[in-house]
Design a protein around this motif. Structure first.
Motif, PDB file in Angstrom:
ATOM      1  N   HIS A  47       0.830  -1.206   0.000  1.00  0.00           N
ATOM      2  CA  HIS A  47       0.000   0.000   0.000  1.00  0.00           C
ATOM      3  C   HIS A  47       0.866   1.259   0.000  1.00  0.00           C
ATOM      4  CE1 HIS A  47      -3.642  -2.294   0.428  1.00  0.00           C
ATOM      5  NE2 HIS A  47      -3.124  -2.965   1.442  1.00  0.00           N
ATOM      6  N   ASP A  48       0.229   2.361  -0.378  1.00  0.00           N
ATOM      7  CA  ASP A  48       0.910   3.648  -0.445  1.00  0.00           C
ATOM      8  C   ASP A  48       0.619   4.406   0.854  1.00  0.00           C
ATOM      9  OD1 ASP A  48       2.266   5.845  -1.588  1.00  0.00           O
ATOM     10  OD2 ASP A  48       0.341   6.743  -2.117  1.00  0.00           O
ATOM     11  N   VAL A  49       1.614   4.584   1.689  1.00  0.00           N
ATOM     12  CA  VAL A  49       1.399   5.141   3.033  1.00  0.00           C
ATOM     13  C   VAL A  49       2.081   6.507   3.165  1.00  0.00           C
ATOM     14  CG1 VAL A  49       1.923   4.831   5.488  1.00  0.00           C
ATOM     15  CG2 VAL A  49       1.182   2.870   4.108  1.00  0.00           C
ATOM     16  N   VAL A  50       1.286   7.477   3.610  1.00  0.00           N
ATOM     17  CA  VAL A  50       1.826   8.807   3.915  1.00  0.00           C
ATOM     18  C   VAL A  50       1.491   9.130   5.369  1.00  0.00           C
ATOM     19  CG1 VAL A  50       1.821  11.258   3.344  1.00  0.00           C
ATOM     20  CG2 VAL A  50       1.439   9.570   1.548  1.00  0.00           C
ATOM     21  N   PHE A  51       2.469   9.520   6.135  1.00  0.00           N
ATOM     22  CA  PHE A  51       2.241   9.934   7.515  1.00  0.00           C
ATOM     23  C   PHE A  51       1.926  11.432   7.534  1.00  0.00           C
ATOM     24  CE2 PHE A  51       4.804   6.127   7.892  1.00  0.00           C
ATOM     25  CZ  PHE A  51       4.131   5.429   8.884  1.00  0.00           C
ATOM     26  N   GLY A  52       0.771  11.769   8.081  1.00  0.00           N
ATOM     27  CA  GLY A  52       0.415  13.176   8.252  1.00  0.00           C
ATOM     28  C   GLY A  52       0.877  13.625   9.632  1.00  0.00           C
ATOM     29  N   VAL A  53       1.828  14.565   9.647  1.00  0.00           N
ATOM     30  CA  VAL A  53       2.416  14.995  10.926  1.00  0.00           C
ATOM     31  C   VAL A  53       2.321  16.511  11.072  1.00  0.00           C
ATOM     32  CG1 VAL A  53       3.968  12.996  10.971  1.00  0.00           C
ATOM     33  CG2 VAL A  53       4.767  15.163  10.003  1.00  0.00           C
ATOM     34  N   ARG A  54       2.453  16.956  12.315  1.00  0.00           N
ATOM     35  CA  ARG A  54       2.311  18.395  12.582  1.00  0.00           C
ATOM     36  C   ARG A  54       3.472  19.204  12.042  1.00  0.00           C
ATOM     37  NH1 ARG A  54       0.646  18.508  18.872  1.00  0.00           N
ATOM     38  NH2 ARG A  54       2.197  16.859  19.016  1.00  0.00           N
ATOM     39  N   HIS A  55       4.673  18.623  12.094  1.00  0.00           N
ATOM     40  CA  HIS A  55       5.870  19.362  11.681  1.00  0.00           C
ATOM     41  C   HIS A  55       6.646  18.507  10.681  1.00  0.00           C
ATOM     42  CE1 HIS A  55       4.757  21.836  15.065  1.00  0.00           C
ATOM     43  NE2 HIS A  55       4.855  20.797  15.870  1.00  0.00           N
ATOM     44  N   PRO A  56       6.225  18.501   9.409  1.00  0.00           N
ATOM     45  CA  PRO A  56       6.856  17.586   8.447  1.00  0.00           C
ATOM     46  C   PRO A  56       8.311  17.921   8.135  1.00  0.00           C
ATOM     47  CG  PRO A  56       5.052  18.833   7.418  1.00  0.00           C
ATOM     48  CD  PRO A  56       5.074  19.224   8.855  1.00  0.00           C
ATOM     49  N   ALA A  57       8.708  19.200   8.265  1.00  0.00           N
ATOM     50  CA  ALA A  57      10.083  19.573   7.899  1.00  0.00           C
ATOM     51  C   ALA A  57      11.072  18.824   8.777  1.00  0.00           C
ATOM     52  CB  ALA A  57      10.275  21.083   8.046  1.00  0.00           C
ATOM     53  N   GLY A  58      11.952  18.077   8.142  1.00  0.00           N
ATOM     54  CA  GLY A  58      12.999  17.370   8.871  1.00  0.00           C
ATOM     55  C   GLY A  58      12.552  16.078   9.514  1.00  0.00           C
ATOM     56  N   LYS A  59      11.250  15.760   9.450  1.00  0.00           N
ATOM     57  CA  LYS A  59      10.749  14.519  10.055  1.00  0.00           C
ATOM     58  C   LYS A  59      11.127  13.339   9.157  1.00  0.00           C
ATOM     59  CE  LYS A  59       7.880  11.993  12.686  1.00  0.00           C
ATOM     60  NZ  LYS A  59       8.034  11.785  14.119  1.00  0.00           N
ATOM     61  N   GLU A  60      11.753  12.334   9.733  1.00  0.00           N
ATOM     62  CA  GLU A  60      12.155  11.168   8.942  1.00  0.00           C
ATOM     63  C   GLU A  60      11.396   9.931   9.418  1.00  0.00           C
ATOM     64  OE1 GLU A  60      16.350  10.653   8.792  1.00  0.00           O
ATOM     65  OE2 GLU A  60      16.683  12.675   7.988  1.00  0.00           O
ATOM     66  N   VAL A  61      10.977   9.119   8.459  1.00  0.00           N
ATOM     67  CA  VAL A  61      10.336   7.844   8.793  1.00  0.00           C
ATOM     68  C   VAL A  61      11.035   6.745   8.012  1.00  0.00           C
ATOM     69  CG1 VAL A  61       8.049   8.698   9.459  1.00  0.00           C
ATOM     70  CG2 VAL A  61       8.564   8.307   7.041  1.00  0.00           C
ATOM     71  N   LEU A  62      11.007   5.531   8.554  1.00  0.00           N
ATOM     72  CA  LEU A  62      11.730   4.422   7.911  1.00  0.00           C
ATOM     73  C   LEU A  62      10.988   3.890   6.697  1.00  0.00           C
ATOM     74  CD1 LEU A  62      12.970   2.482  11.061  1.00  0.00           C
ATOM     75  CD2 LEU A  62      14.330   3.863   9.471  1.00  0.00           C
ATOM     76  N   VAL A  63       9.669   4.032   6.688  1.00  0.00           N
ATOM     77  CA  VAL A  63       8.870   3.586   5.538  1.00  0.00           C
ATOM     78  C   VAL A  63       7.868   4.676   5.190  1.00  0.00           C
ATOM     79  CG1 VAL A  63       9.026   1.120   6.079  1.00  0.00           C
ATOM     80  CG2 VAL A  63       7.138   2.474   7.011  1.00  0.00           C
TER      81      VAL A  63
END
Ligand SMILES: NC(=O)c1ccc[n+]([C@@H]2O[C@H](COP(=O)([O-])OP(=O)(O)OC[C@H]3O[C@@H](n4cnc5c(N)ncnc54)[C@H](OP(=O)(O)O)[C@@H]3O)[C@@H](O)[C@H]2O)c1
Length: 225
Positions: A47-63
């Motif tokens: 599936h195509d997964v996007v994490f919606g976060v409050r502060h996306p700048a600089g936020k890193e996720v493993l997937v």
């Protein structure tokens, strides 16, 4: 909907048959323990997964990818809410219009210190959130077991049971398919009001894990004969 033609979640959603299983576009609001466990599993399932976060700048996720909450929600067919209960309404409102989308509520209205549930018996967190987004198709799911069980749902030959409920039958089927994609056994518990029972069940799991000393490596399974 027993026909295999109807197994595709997108076709369930749009009431049209097809013969394949497309990837779903899933926005996960909250990249914490639950959000990451679900996101990993769904990326693994294609599936195509996007994490919606409050502060996306600089936020890193493993997937998956990271975006602002409204950006992530806009493109998604399924929006998963995995924030603390105290932030849930604000996070949902910040997502923008969710008309027609499947909104999966993973929250539990836990009091500080795991002292109990903030609401319950005659209402539920899920119903309160559904009132905030009346045009969305709200399903309660991924709330009755720990995040580690969502990441690793196999216990030998057994699978973790995941109870889900919601008023839209097609949306429940979509979430049931996404539950299977994670390796858990979905059980359709009926309408959204059933969240009044699922949220206390989550509290029982928490109580057993953290007050009774079982720890997080156990799961509840539905047995049949
Ligand atoms: N942990 C479990 O085992 C478990 C199991 C079942 C259900 N649940 C329920 O699932 C929910 C999430 O639990 P969790 O353990 O994953 O929590 P967590 O690890 O604390 O993560 C919560 C996430 O929500 C984000 N967040 C907070 N306020 C937000 C807002 N206004 N808008 C967008 N994102 C926001 C936080 O992001 P920031 O980095 O910006 O703060 C954080 O990434 C809770 O309601 C919990 O009761 C938890």
């Amino acid at each position: 909907m027993q026909n295999a033609e109807w197994d595709c979640p997108l076709c369930i959603l749009h009431s049209a048959p097809c013969h394949y299983f497309p990837a779903m576009r899933i926005a996960i609001i909250g990249a914490g323990r639950v959000g990451m466990a679900l996101g990993h599993g769904w990326v693994r399932a294609g599936h195509d997964v996007v994490f919606g976060v409050r502060h996306p700048a600089g936020k890193e996720v493993l997937v998956g990818r990271v975006a602002s909450v409204p950006e992530a929600a806009r493109a998604a067919e399924v929006v998963v809410l995995a924030t603390p209960w105290s932030a849930a309404e604000e996070a949902l409102r910040s997502a923008g219009p969710l008309n027609g989308k499947v909104v999966v509520d993973c929250t539990n209205p836990i009091l500080p210190g795991l002292a109990g549930l903030a609401i319950g018996t005659s209402e539920s967190a899920a119903e309160r959130l559904a009132a905030v987004v009346p045009d969305a198709r709200v399903v309660k799911a991924f709330s009755t077991t720990g995040a580690a069980n969502m990441a690793h749902p196999a216990y030998g030959e057994h699978r973790v049971t995941m109870l889900l409920c919601g008023d839209d039958a097609a949306a429940r089927q979509v979430v049931a398919k996404l539950t299977e994609d994670l390796g858990m056994e979905p059980v359709d518990a009926g309408g959204l009001q059933v969240a009044r029972y699922l949220e206390p069940l989550a509290m029982l799991w928490i109580h057993l894990a953290y007050k009774q000393g079982l720890g997080p490596d156990f799961a509840l399974q539905l047995l049949r004969r």
